[in-house]
Enzyme design. Sequence first.
Site, short mmCIF file in Angstrom:
data_model
loop_
_atom_site.label_atom_id
_atom_site.label_comp_id
_atom_site.label_asym_id
_atom_site.label_seq_id
_atom_site.Cartn_x
_atom_site.Cartn_y
_atom_site.Cartn_z
N GLN A 65 0.66 -1.24 0.05
CA GLN A 65 -0.15 -0.24 0.04
C GLN A 65 0.77 1.20 -0.06
OE1 GLN A 65 -3.37 -1.34 0.25
NE2 GLN A 65 -3.54 -2.36 1.96
N GLY A 141 -14.86 -0.40 -11.77
CA GLY A 141 -13.96 0.86 -12.17
C GLY A 141 -13.89 1.04 -13.67
N ASP A 159 -5.52 -0.26 -7.55
CA ASP A 159 -5.21 -1.21 -6.69
C ASP A 159 -6.04 -2.44 -7.03
OD1 ASP A 159 -4.57 -2.90 -4.84
OD2 ASP A 159 -5.44 -1.66 -2.88
N SER A 160 -5.53 -3.13 -8.12
CA SER A 160 -6.77 -4.18 -8.71
C SER A 160 -6.24 -5.55 -8.19
CB SER A 160 -6.43 -3.94 -10.11
OG SER A 160 -6.64 -5.18 -10.79
N SER A 161 -7.08 -6.51 -8.22
CA SER A 161 -6.87 -7.90 -7.73
C SER A 161 -6.30 -8.50 -9.45
CB SER A 161 -7.99 -8.87 -7.31
OG SER A 161 -9.25 -8.20 -7.73
N ASP A 162 -5.99 -9.67 -9.45
CA ASP A 162 -5.25 -10.35 -10.71
C ASP A 162 -6.26 -10.65 -11.82
OD1 ASP A 162 -2.99 -10.82 -9.07
OD2 ASP A 162 -3.95 -12.37 -8.21
N1 AAT Z 1 -5.25 -3.44 -1.28
C1 AAT Z 1 -5.27 -4.74 -1.44
C2 AAT Z 1 -4.81 -5.43 -2.59
C3 AAT Z 1 -5.76 -5.55 -3.59
S1 AAT Z 1 -7.31 -5.46 -3.53
C4 AAT Z 1 -7.98 -5.35 -5.04
C5 AAT Z 1 -9.64 -5.01 -4.97
O1 AAT Z 1 -9.93 -4.71 -6.43
C6 AAT Z 1 -10.46 -6.01 -4.59
O2 AAT Z 1 -11.19 -5.42 -3.38
C7 AAT Z 1 -11.65 -5.95 -5.76
O3 AAT Z 1 -12.95 -6.21 -5.25
C8 AAT Z 1 -11.30 -5.10 -6.51
N2 AAT Z 1 -11.78 -4.93 -7.83
C9 AAT Z 1 -11.53 -6.10 -8.64
N3 AAT Z 1 -11.90 -5.79 -9.76
C10 AAT Z 1 -12.62 -4.61 -9.79
C11 AAT Z 1 -13.03 -3.71 -10.61
N4 AAT Z 1 -13.44 -4.16 -12.18
N5 AAT Z 1 -13.80 -2.29 -10.47
C12 AAT Z 1 -13.23 -2.14 -9.18
N6 AAT Z 1 -13.00 -2.54 -8.21
C13 AAT Z 1 -12.42 -4.11 -8.43
C14 AAT Z 1 -5.01 -6.30 -4.66
C15 AAT Z 1 -4.43 -7.20 -4.40
C16 AAT Z 1 -3.48 -7.86 -5.44
C17 AAT Z 1 -3.34 -9.44 -5.13
C18 AAT Z 1 -1.88 -10.17 -5.95
N7 AAT Z 1 -1.97 -11.33 -6.25
#
Ligand code: AAT
Length: 292
Positions: A65, A141, A159-162
């Site tokens: 973060q 997003g 800050d996106s997931s995979d």
């Molecule tokens: N800060 C902690 C790390 C993260 S969180 C990633 C966030 O992205 C999740 O809360 C998920 O719900 C959100 N998310 C996923 N897709 C979308 C979207 N299309 N629009 C908005 N938010 C979204 C990242 C962890 C990284 C992991 C590495 N392996």
Amino acid sequence: VIPGWFSEISPMWPGEAHSLKVEKILFQGKSDYQNVIVFQSATYGKVLVLDGVIQLTERDECAYQEMIVHLPLSSIPNPRKVLVIGGGDGGVLREVSRYASVEKIDICEIDKMVVDVSKQYFPNVAVGYDDPRVSLHIGDGVAFLKAVPEGTYDAVIVDSSDPIGPAQELFEKPFFQSVAKALRPGGVVCTQAESIWLHMHIIEEIVSNCRQIFKGSVNYAWTTVPTYPSGVIGFMLCSTEGPPVDFKHPINPIDADDGHVKTNGPLKFYNSEIHSAAFCLPSFARKVIDSK
Ligand code: AAT
């Protein structure tokens, strides 16, 4: 699978799975978008897991973060309007709120359950929501960004997931195009950009898209996060055409004494030396990234 342990298994890191010893499962739920789990681990504090993938642990979240925020925000003078995509846990907000110049922080997180669970189980992360400059938007997003008027933000932090599941489009070219449009001239974006050990093919594609779209600087940086796959994660840092941005030599250092809000405790991970070091790449990665 070892009983009593959580193993992070995914086709995104085939043939390997990092494991943490589970003391207690604290929450299990299914949102409209993903499975949500919170557990108490033996050695990393509480852990947030979405669809089987670790999003953060209390022990090492600072390394992610702090870097995803301070790499871009310390590189521009007086950031005022900041957009966070994803990041529903609030940790990125906590870091953005350290900048006194910031007037408005929008966050667009797709999954309200992530926000609620974080407020309940990760108060030191969700503390980011306490800042009155924050406006939370629950939604996708991609759609949110399309509706943003041109040139609105000084910085966008993704800050996106995979890219398996709801975050897939956040790694695609049209998304980067809407980010560029939403930024002012000389504005900056920092996106979660996976691991040089596991995902050079994904990184290659992101870099190549970004070099076409962002006419300012385009740089890759990385940090260590022991509970992310392969123990490292990277960031794509880009700026739009306009006042030049030199990410490697930040002009607005957050660890300087003045101009920054002294709330949310001291920085645990980020400092100026780590900032510069984050842009040093192993030769195998540099070769690919420079060739794009
Ligand atoms: N800060 C902690 C790390 C993260 S969180 C990633 C966030 O992205 C999740 O809360 C998920 O719900 C959100 N998310 C996923 N897709 C979308 C979207 N299309 N629009 C908005 N938010 C979204 C990242 C962890 C990284 C992991 C590495 N392996």
